[in-house]
Design a protein around this motif. Sequence first.
Motif, short mmCIF file in Angstrom:
data_model
loop_
_atom_site.label_atom_id
_atom_site.label_comp_id
_atom_site.label_asym_id
_atom_site.label_seq_id
_atom_site.Cartn_x
_atom_site.Cartn_y
_atom_site.Cartn_z
N ARG A 96 0.83 -1.21 0.00
CA ARG A 96 0.00 0.00 0.00
C ARG A 96 0.87 1.26 0.00
O ARG A 96 2.08 1.21 0.19
CB ARG A 96 -0.94 -0.01 1.21
CG ARG A 96 -0.24 0.04 2.53
CD ARG A 96 -1.11 -0.44 3.70
NE ARG A 96 -0.24 -0.75 4.83
CZ ARG A 96 -0.06 0.06 5.87
NH1 ARG A 96 -0.73 1.19 5.96
NH2 ARG A 96 0.76 -0.28 6.83
N ARG A 99 -1.89 7.19 2.68
CA ARG A 99 -3.12 7.79 2.21
C ARG A 99 -3.71 8.72 3.26
O ARG A 99 -3.68 8.42 4.46
CB ARG A 99 -4.17 6.72 1.87
CG ARG A 99 -3.75 5.76 0.76
CD ARG A 99 -3.53 6.46 -0.57
NE ARG A 99 -3.13 5.52 -1.61
CZ ARG A 99 -2.58 5.90 -2.76
NH1 ARG A 99 -2.36 7.18 -3.00
NH2 ARG A 99 -2.25 5.00 -3.66
N THR A 101 -6.89 10.05 5.08
CA THR A 101 -8.14 9.34 5.36
C THR A 101 -9.30 10.26 5.76
O THR A 101 -10.32 9.78 6.25
CB THR A 101 -7.91 8.31 6.48
OG1 THR A 101 -7.32 8.97 7.62
CG2 THR A 101 -6.99 7.19 6.02
N ALA A 104 -12.52 9.37 4.09
CA ALA A 104 -12.99 8.07 4.59
C ALA A 104 -13.66 8.24 5.95
O ALA A 104 -14.71 7.63 6.22
CB ALA A 104 -11.83 7.09 4.68
N CYS A 124 -13.39 -0.44 4.75
CA CYS A 124 -12.22 0.40 4.45
C CYS A 124 -10.93 -0.32 4.83
O CYS A 124 -9.94 -0.26 4.08
CB CYS A 124 -12.33 1.73 5.19
SG CYS A 124 -13.60 2.85 4.55
N ALA A 127 -10.25 -2.88 2.12
CA ALA A 127 -9.79 -2.27 0.86
C ALA A 127 -8.33 -1.85 0.95
O ALA A 127 -7.54 -2.07 0.02
CB ALA A 127 -10.67 -1.06 0.52
N TYR A 128 -7.95 -1.27 2.10
CA TYR A 128 -6.61 -0.71 2.23
C TYR A 128 -5.56 -1.77 2.55
O TYR A 128 -4.52 -1.85 1.89
CB TYR A 128 -6.62 0.37 3.32
CG TYR A 128 -5.36 1.20 3.39
CD1 TYR A 128 -4.74 1.70 2.25
CD2 TYR A 128 -4.77 1.49 4.63
CE1 TYR A 128 -3.59 2.47 2.32
CE2 TYR A 128 -3.62 2.26 4.71
CZ TYR A 128 -3.03 2.75 3.56
OH TYR A 128 -1.89 3.51 3.63
N ILE A 135 -7.42 4.49 -0.50
CA ILE A 135 -8.53 4.78 0.40
C ILE A 135 -8.87 6.27 0.44
O ILE A 135 -9.84 6.68 1.09
CB ILE A 135 -8.23 4.21 1.80
CG1 ILE A 135 -9.52 3.87 2.56
CG2 ILE A 135 -7.32 5.12 2.60
CD1 ILE A 135 -10.31 2.75 1.93
N LEU A 141 -13.98 4.58 -2.06
CA LEU A 141 -14.85 4.74 -0.89
C LEU A 141 -16.31 4.43 -1.23
O LEU A 141 -17.03 3.83 -0.43
CB LEU A 141 -14.71 6.16 -0.32
CG LEU A 141 -13.34 6.46 0.30
CD1 LEU A 141 -13.23 7.94 0.66
CD2 LEU A 141 -13.11 5.61 1.55
N CYS A 144 -16.65 0.77 -1.27
CA CYS A 144 -16.74 0.25 0.10
C CYS A 144 -18.15 0.39 0.65
O CYS A 144 -18.69 -0.53 1.27
CB CYS A 144 -15.76 0.99 1.01
SG CYS A 144 -14.02 0.60 0.75
#
Length: 214
Positions: A96, A99, A101, A104, A124, A127-128, A135, A141, A144
């Motif tokens: 990854r 990011r 957030t 989010a 979330c 996904a990350y 994210i 998002l 998600c």
Amino acid sequence: MTTVRIDIVSDIACPWCAIGYARLEKAMAELKDEMTFSIEWHAFELNPDPAGDGEPILQALSRKYGRSPEEMQANQAHMMEIASGLGLNFSKLQERHTRNTFDAHRLVKWAGEQGRQTEMKMACFEAYFGHAENIASPEVLVKCAESIGLDGDEARAVLASDRYATTVREDEARYQQAGVSAVPAYIVNQKYMISGAQEPDTLVGAFREIASEP
């Protein structure tokens, strides 16, 4: 039956927050015949500067902690082992990028109004950590949100606006002023703070002690 309120201060970019919640779930399951739990999630940003978005995670952690990329890789591999034992998908943890957030967290607040806050947080995390997805991306998002049965168009509209921005900032300020400087942090019954991704047995003991107080 006693009800225990837990306010969880966490960041979607924090692997230990995902591990901590999985351990918390085990503790709550063990105590299901003794107490019920009320959970609310609160925002914390490990990477609050959007300008720092998109750096490979091992490189970013190496610089942040003053340790070699190899040390950081070993550290992440250890977290992947722990996560696997808890049934979490951390397969892309080392792939990854850093990011931001903030958006989010806004969507988690919105999901909370639909009674789906925890599910949104878990989506979330998946996904990350499981897919190394961006994210910070509205499309990620929205996906998600849709994965947990929420309306994608409404999620997209929230992200295109500044809804919940003030709520998230107030959340962050409140808990920083209360002394939260690292996550996860659990505020129990608005009175006691438990810091870190504690083991289930530790949490069970703490909750029993708190619940027994007059």
